[in-house]
Write an enzyme that holds these catalytic residues in place. Structure first.
Site, PDB file in Angstrom:
ATOM      1  N   LYS A  98     -53.418 -37.258  49.418  1.00 38.64           N
ATOM      2  CA  LYS A  98     -53.752 -38.091  50.835  1.00 38.64           C
ATOM      3  C   LYS A  98     -54.929 -39.249  49.796  1.00 38.64           C
ATOM      4  O   LYS A  98     -55.400 -38.840  48.778  1.00 38.64           O
ATOM      5  CB  LYS A  98     -54.253 -37.632  51.358  1.00 38.64           C
ATOM      6  CG  LYS A  98     -55.124 -37.366  52.636  1.00 38.64           C
ATOM      7  CD  LYS A  98     -54.534 -37.865  53.580  1.00 38.64           C
ATOM      8  CE  LYS A  98     -54.880 -38.423  55.142  1.00 38.64           C
ATOM      9  NZ  LYS A  98     -55.095 -39.395  54.814  1.00 38.64           N
TER      10      LYS A  98
ATOM     11  N   THR B  72     -66.664 -40.513  58.262  1.00 38.38           N
ATOM     12  CA  THR B  72     -67.386 -40.827  56.777  1.00 38.38           C
ATOM     13  C   THR B  72     -69.300 -40.663  57.201  1.00 38.38           C
ATOM     14  O   THR B  72     -69.971 -40.119  56.237  1.00 38.38           O
ATOM     15  CB  THR B  72     -66.880 -41.924  56.313  1.00 38.38           C
ATOM     16  OG1 THR B  72     -65.536 -42.013  56.431  1.00 38.38           O
ATOM     17  CG2 THR B  72     -67.334 -41.848  54.717  1.00 38.38           C
TER      18      THR B  72
ATOM     19  N   LYS C 149     -54.129 -42.913  46.116  1.00 39.65           N
ATOM     20  CA  LYS C 149     -55.057 -43.943  46.565  1.00 39.65           C
ATOM     21  C   LYS C 149     -53.487 -45.433  46.089  1.00 39.65           C
ATOM     22  O   LYS C 149     -53.357 -45.226  45.430  1.00 39.65           O
ATOM     23  CB  LYS C 149     -56.857 -44.369  45.995  1.00 39.65           C
ATOM     24  CG  LYS C 149     -57.882 -45.230  46.290  1.00 39.65           C
ATOM     25  CD  LYS C 149     -57.993 -43.980  47.712  1.00 39.65           C
ATOM     26  CE  LYS C 149     -59.329 -44.521  47.847  1.00 39.65           C
ATOM     27  NZ  LYS C 149     -59.991 -43.948  48.316  1.00 39.65           N
TER      28      LYS C 149
HETATM   29  N1  GLU Z   1     -60.991 -43.673  52.123  1.00 42.48           N
HETATM   30  C1  GLU Z   1     -61.729 -42.668  52.443  1.00 42.48           C
HETATM   31  C2  GLU Z   1     -61.801 -42.143  51.485  1.00 42.48           C
HETATM   32  O1  GLU Z   1     -62.004 -42.905  50.115  1.00 42.48           O
HETATM   33  C3  GLU Z   1     -60.342 -42.130  53.404  1.00 42.48           C
HETATM   34  C4  GLU Z   1     -59.197 -41.578  53.254  1.00 42.48           C
HETATM   35  C5  GLU Z   1     -58.313 -40.618  53.921  1.00 42.48           C
HETATM   36  O2  GLU Z   1     -59.078 -40.346  55.519  1.00 42.48           O
HETATM   37  O3  GLU Z   1     -57.539 -40.453  53.779  1.00 42.48           O
HETATM   38  O4  GLU Z   1     -62.535 -41.013  51.193  1.00 42.48           O
END
Ligand code: GLU
Length: 404
Positions: A66, A186, A102
């Protein structure tokens, strides 16, 4: 620039000096796989351009890989590897059944037309569709990737795979299967973590807050902190920031940026460079932009009482040591910015169950989970007499090793 993956590994080294996890650490020193792709795109002027893209699948002991996809001109494989590693820890700390991954593309998205951006985003999915899927690898937004981009990607994946759950991409627009509350998640999650730890870290009830970053995370955080009675005394975007000891009027500042294209010369406030902003005296400093912002070069000048990382990797390991000596606690990224992936997990869960939860339900669940993670990280740091980052790493490694 410092290599973010080396930084991530030296954070790991420091944590395992306190508690060793033997084979798990040997396993976690490299990702399960790192994939580089070439994405050829027909540009609007008829020429062909090839972009470099990535997906790093770090570890899936706790569930599907994820993590977001970043579009940036400086994105490269070591950055994506570091971000994927942090995602594995972050999902464990958030206590969601997900692993770490990622992705990214080396591109300056502002230089592309909307059509070019769509072809590029669909191209990323075409090259990687085999490894993606609700039970395999679930991407999401990150720096410069929007709900609209997630909608293109989700649609492309559905076309190729025939999967209609829409659970392969999170961070989608609501009408395309997105969750209520994913946009501010976030920033809001960061606020919940701060609120949970505020008294334990000796901060006053009303804080003076400085924020680096005016994107989705920085701006949402600023608005949420202000709404809860805290004062945003300085904020910046990539070009620089503004400072007002009495507190900035965010609504007016947003209008000002829209009309002038920058934050500079805002009424009643002083212009600041990003370097000056990081050294501004305040209760809480929130770096919400990029990696490697607080380093051994400027950590000695930080005058915040507490730092909370909403960006990934903004404080280098050398700066960590300097700030530790100065008694400035750091609430680490893998805890404080985990609200985004937590609501992503809610979205995935809703998609698989065919449900749609209200915003109230989402925020209540998020509050409960962020509070729990914050207190578990704090307890872990107390138990091992160490800082919050090492406490968080140990908690994450304990949870990953249970599943291995
Ligand atoms: N890009 C965000 C992070 O660094 C969210 C990742 C997601 O929602 O899977 O946590």
């Amino acid at each position: 620039m410092q290599n973010p993956f080396q930084n991530a590994m030296s954070q790991l080294d420091k944590a395992v000096k306190i508690k060793d996890f033997n084979d798990l650490i040997t396993k976690l020193r490299q990702p399960d796989r790192d994939i580089r792709i070439s994405i050829p795109i027909k540009m609007d002027n008829g020429t062909l351009k090839v972009f470099e893209g990535y997906r790093v699948e770090y570890d899936n002991a706790r569930g599907p890989y994820k993590g977001g996809i970043r579009y940036h001109q400086d994105t490269e494989i070591n950055e994506v590897k570091a971000l994927a590693f942090w995602m594995a820890l972050k999902c464990a700390i958030a206590n969601i059944p997900m692993g770490g991954g990622k992705g990214g593309i080396t591109v300056s998205p502002k230089e592309l037309s909307s059509g070019e951006l769509e072809r590029l985003s669909r191209g990323w999915v075409q090259k990687l569709s085999d490894i993606l899927g609700p039970k395999k690898d679930v991407p999401a937004p990150d720096v410069n990737t929007t709900p609209e981009i997630m909608a293109w990607m989700s649609d492309e994946y559905e076309k190729i795979s025939g999967d209609k759950t829409r659970a392969t991409f999170t961070g989608k627009p609501i009408e395309k299967g997105g969750s209520e509350g994913r946009g501010p998640a976030t920033g809001l999650g960061g606020f919940y973590v701060f609120d949970s730890l505020r008294a334990q870290l000796g901060l006053p009830e009303k804080c003076n807050v400085v924020i680096q970053g005016f994107g989705n995370v920085g701006l949402n955080a600023a608005e949420i902190f202000a709404k809860n009675g805290h004062k945003i005394i300085a904020i910046s975007d990539s070009k620089g920031g503004v400072y007002n000891q009495l507190g900035l009027d965010l609504e007016k500042l947003i209008t000002h940026k829209k009309s002038t294209g920058s934050l500079a010369d805002f009424a009643d406030s002083k212009n600041l460079t990003n370097a000056e902003l990081l050294e501004t005296a305040c209760d809480l400093l929130i770096p919400a932009a990029f990696e490697n912002q607080i380093t051994d070069q400027n950590a000695g000048n930080v005058k915040a009482k507490v730092i909370m990382e909403l960006a990934n990797g903004p404080v280098t390991p050398e700066a960590d040591e300097i700030l530790f000596q100065k008694n400035i606690p750091i609430i680490p990224d893998v805890l404080s910015n985990s609200g985004g992936v937590t609501v992503s997990y809610f979205e995935w869960d809703q998609n698989l169950k065919g449900e749609h939860w209200t915003e109230k339900e989402v925020f209540e669940k998020l509050l409960g989970m962020m509070n729990d993670s914050a207190q578990k990280v704090y307890e872990s740091s107390q138990k091992y007499s160490t800082d919050l980052r090492r406490g968080a790493f140990i908690l994450a490694l304990e949870r990953i090793s249970e599943k291995m």
